[in-house]
Scaffold this active site. Structure first.
Site, PDB file in Angstrom:
ATOM      1  N   HIS A 246       0.833  -1.214   0.000  1.00  0.00           N
ATOM      2  CA  HIS A 246       0.000   0.000   0.000  1.00  0.00           C
ATOM      3  C   HIS A 246       0.865   1.260   0.000  1.00  0.00           C
ATOM      4  O   HIS A 246       1.864   1.334   0.724  1.00  0.00           O
ATOM      5  CB  HIS A 246      -0.899  -0.011   1.238  1.00  0.00           C
ATOM      6  CG  HIS A 246      -1.712   1.238   1.408  1.00  0.00           C
ATOM      7  ND1 HIS A 246      -2.621   1.664   0.469  1.00  0.00           N
ATOM      8  CD2 HIS A 246      -1.745   2.159   2.416  1.00  0.00           C
ATOM      9  CE1 HIS A 246      -3.188   2.791   0.893  1.00  0.00           C
ATOM     10  NE2 HIS A 246      -2.664   3.116   2.063  1.00  0.00           N
ATOM     11  N   SER A 247       0.485   2.233  -0.831  1.00  0.00           N
ATOM     12  CA  SER A 247       1.068   3.571  -0.801  1.00  0.00           C
ATOM     13  C   SER A 247       2.609   3.530  -0.897  1.00  0.00           C
ATOM     14  O   SER A 247       3.154   3.085  -1.895  1.00  0.00           O
ATOM     15  CB  SER A 247       0.602   4.288   0.466  1.00  0.00           C
ATOM     16  OG  SER A 247       0.906   5.651   0.411  1.00  0.00           O
ATOM     17  N   TYR A 248       3.330   3.976   0.152  1.00  0.00           N
ATOM     18  CA  TYR A 248       4.797   3.988   0.112  1.00  0.00           C
ATOM     19  C   TYR A 248       5.369   2.567   0.058  1.00  0.00           C
ATOM     20  O   TYR A 248       6.495   2.361  -0.395  1.00  0.00           O
ATOM     21  CB  TYR A 248       5.360   4.737   1.330  1.00  0.00           C
ATOM     22  CG  TYR A 248       6.786   5.215   1.129  1.00  0.00           C
ATOM     23  CD1 TYR A 248       7.041   6.464   0.576  1.00  0.00           C
ATOM     24  CD2 TYR A 248       7.873   4.410   1.470  1.00  0.00           C
ATOM     25  CE1 TYR A 248       8.358   6.898   0.368  1.00  0.00           C
ATOM     26  CE2 TYR A 248       9.179   4.832   1.274  1.00  0.00           C
ATOM     27  CZ  TYR A 248       9.408   6.079   0.717  1.00  0.00           C
ATOM     28  OH  TYR A 248      10.699   6.507   0.510  1.00  0.00           O
ATOM     29  N   GLY A 250       4.485   0.404  -1.990  1.00  0.00           N
ATOM     30  CA  GLY A 250       4.688   0.149  -3.420  1.00  0.00           C
ATOM     31  C   GLY A 250       6.025   0.677  -3.889  1.00  0.00           C
ATOM     32  O   GLY A 250       6.735   0.035  -4.681  1.00  0.00           O
ATOM     33  N   THR A 274      -1.763  -0.986  -3.821  1.00  0.00           N
ATOM     34  CA  THR A 274      -2.993  -0.232  -3.539  1.00  0.00           C
ATOM     35  C   THR A 274      -2.631   1.242  -3.366  1.00  0.00           C
ATOM     36  O   THR A 274      -1.935   1.604  -2.423  1.00  0.00           O
ATOM     37  CB  THR A 274      -3.734  -0.774  -2.292  1.00  0.00           C
ATOM     38  OG1 THR A 274      -2.892  -0.704  -1.153  1.00  0.00           O
ATOM     39  CG2 THR A 274      -4.178  -2.214  -2.499  1.00  0.00           C
TER      40      THR A 274
END
Length: 370
Positions: A246-248, A250, A274
């Site tokens: 998720h977010s960072y 990734g 995500t």
């Protein structure tokens, strides 16, 4: 008129805060049944914020307990060869994480205050445990036969109080006449008194000065992802490794790919991002990485479109589809069913692409035997 700030002294248990999670996993006041109230004291934003942060620390420990008791995960200390005295962090793993021959799922959250097992603290406090934690992912993964590893990429240092440095006073100089020393001391005391008064007005409660001691080889989310890959994921028996990032998280995965490209390609079957904040240009991901991401990754992004609707991308990496919500922190929870479907399909596609080769090989062996 500035209000006097109450002491920054908060309970260290949920019961102390008079809150508990109900059967739906929602945080509610024990007596009133009301959701958490941020503005507990009017006009005292700093105090309310500190109270919220204190509750957040308790929530973090509560989620750790759930990972161990409800999800049967084990807490593993890192670095693996840490000495008794050095700063340490930890990750969580299922019993079969390294021995499961089939499937392994790796979970990475975003940046900020979240810790292992969480997607968003705000969701845990204001919505429920299902949307704000990784627990539904872990439980379903275990039910479907995956081993599980939960990363803890924001636990990069420990905080300790700064040692007090004793500054030698000029009045210690024995060469000065006693009268001059006394005069200087009086001025110094007056200055300190004045400074303390203004400091107390500006910052009512002087908090301890802390210093950060970084955890070896885990000083950033990117370092942490590489460390866990080298010491755990790369050693696992699983034929298919899957990431949910998720977010960072990734961005940390893309960095891992840049540093360990061949290894990642050989072990990872699919990656569910995500609302990932990675950027293949800024991170200088090469052409071969971008091509692999197009084939093996999918990014569920915040969008008002229905779940799984294709979303245009400016970047030449992986397909982007709607997470079915325009709230960044909710993207993991909203795309939950689609992610498991994506992993199953990727696993089946990999198996079917291997079958013809295996069949040809077995025919050849039989022919040679004859």
């Amino acid at each position: 008129m500035k209000k006097d700030e109450p002491p920054l002294d908060f309970p260290d248990t949920l019961e102390g805060f008079e809150y508990a999670f109900n059967e739906k996993g929602q945080l509610r006041h024990i007596k009133t049944g009301e959701p958490f109230v941020f503005n507990y004291r009017e006009d005292l934003h700093r105090w309310n914020q500190k109270r919220y942060e204190a509750l957040g620390e308790i929530i973090t420990k509560y989620v750790y307990e759930l990972l161990e008791k409800d999800c049967n995960l084990k807490k593993i200390s890192i670095p693996v060869d840490a000495t008794e005295s050095e700063p340490k962090s930890f990750i969580f793993m299922s019993e079969d994480a390294l021995t499961n021959p089939q499937k392994l799922m790796v979970l990475i959250h975003g940046s900020g205050v979240v810790r292992a097992g969480q997607w968003a603290r705000r969701l845990i406090i204001n919505e429920d445990l299902d949307s704000g934690t990784q627990i539904p992912f872990i439980k379903r993964a275990v039910d479907e036969g995956y081993g599980v590893i939960v990363l803890n990429p924001n636990e990069n240092y420990i905080e300790v109080e700064k040692p007090k440095i004793h500054v030698q006073s000029s009045s210690d100089s024995s060469d000065e006449p006693a009268e001059k020393r006394e005069r200087k001391d009086k001025v110094s005391k007056e200055t300190k008194k004045r400074r303390d008064f203004y400091e107390k007005y500006r910052n009512p409660q002087r908090e301890k000065e802390m210093m950060q001691l970084y955890i070896r080889e885990n000083g950033s989310p990117e370092e942490h992802a590489i460390y866990v890959w080298d010491h755990f994921i790369a050693q696992s028996a699983a034929e298919n490794v899957f990431f949910v990032a998720h977010s960072y998280g990734g961005l940390a995965f893309v960095e891992l790919m840049i540093q360990r490209e061949a290894d990642v390609k050989s072990k990872v079957t699919a990656v569910a991002l995500t609302d990932s904040v990675h950027n293949v240009w800024h991170q200088e991901a090469g052409k071969t990485i971008r091509e692999w991401m197009r084939e093996n990754c999918c990014n569920w992004v915040s969008s008002s479109e229905p779940l799984d609707t294709s979303v245009e991308s400016m970047l030449p990496d992986c397909p982007r589809v709607s997470a079915g919500t325009d709230r960044h922190e909710l993207t993991s929870w909203k795309s939950f069913p689609s992610i498991f479907k994506f992993f199953t399909e990727a696993s089946e596609a990999k198996t079917s692409s291997l079958k013809p080769a295996l069949t040809r090989r077995s025919h050849r062996i039989k022919h040679e035997e004859l």
